[in-house]
Design an enzyme around this catalytic site. Structure first.
Site, short mmCIF file in Angstrom:
data_model
loop_
_atom_site.label_atom_id
_atom_site.label_comp_id
_atom_site.label_asym_id
_atom_site.label_seq_id
_atom_site.Cartn_x
_atom_site.Cartn_y
_atom_site.Cartn_z
N CYS A 106 -77.93 -20.80 -31.92
CA CYS A 106 -76.89 -21.47 -31.13
C CYS A 106 -76.30 -22.71 -31.79
CB CYS A 106 -77.47 -21.89 -29.78
SG CYS A 106 -78.85 -23.03 -30.02
N CYS A 164 -84.88 -21.02 -27.73
CA CYS A 164 -84.77 -22.49 -27.63
C CYS A 164 -86.12 -23.14 -27.91
CB CYS A 164 -84.29 -22.89 -26.25
SG CYS A 164 -82.83 -21.98 -25.73
FE1 FES Z 1 -79.48 -23.78 -28.16
FE2 FES Z 1 -81.10 -23.50 -26.18
S1 FES Z 1 -79.13 -22.62 -26.37
S2 FES Z 1 -81.47 -24.54 -28.00
#
Ligand code: FES
Length: 126
Positions: A33, A102
């Site tokens: 992400c 995450c």
């Molecule tokens: Fe990036 Fe959770 S969406 S660390």
């Protein structure tokens, strides 16, 4: 979605911030992400005496950082190196499957901070 434990750590993160004279600093980015996390540690006699984190990421990243600082505080470096993302997720009473990545950030940043400390202190050769 999120467990009560995740929500609670997200709302009241433990050990958030920066240690100015940290003995070890680890920063990692999440390839999934693009979020980032930094962990700072103070080490005394082989134990993590103090630990703080800064996270530029989602709610699950904040909660996992908060939880890993609680799990690692007071532990020896060897014990702290063994904390896995699974341990963090379990301590948080689970994470939604799409949020499991995450928890990598927290575990990897902690390891990076310990490795940084070891390099700086000469515990391992480069
Ligand atoms: Fe990036 Fe959770 S969406 S660390």
């Amino acid at each position: 979605m999120y467990s009560q434990k995740v929500l609670e750590h997200f709302r009241n993160p433990r050990n958030m911030g920066e240690i100015k004279d940290a003995d070890g600093i680890g920063t990692v980015g999440n390839p999934v992400c693009g979020d980032m996390m930094t962990i700072y540690i103070k080490v005394k006699e082989g134990r993590i005496e103090d630990i703080k984190f800064k996270t530029f990421g989602c709610g699950a990243a904040v909660a996992t950082s908060s939880m890993i600082t609680e799990l690692a505080k007071g532990k020896t470096l060897e014990e702290a190196m063994k904390i896995t993302r699974k341990d963090v997720a379990e301590a948080l009473e689970g994470l939604p499957p799409v949020k499991m990545h995450c928890s990598n950030l927290a575990a990897d940043a902690l390891k990076a901070a310990i490795e940084d400390y070891r390099k700086k202190s000469g515990e391992v050769k480069l």
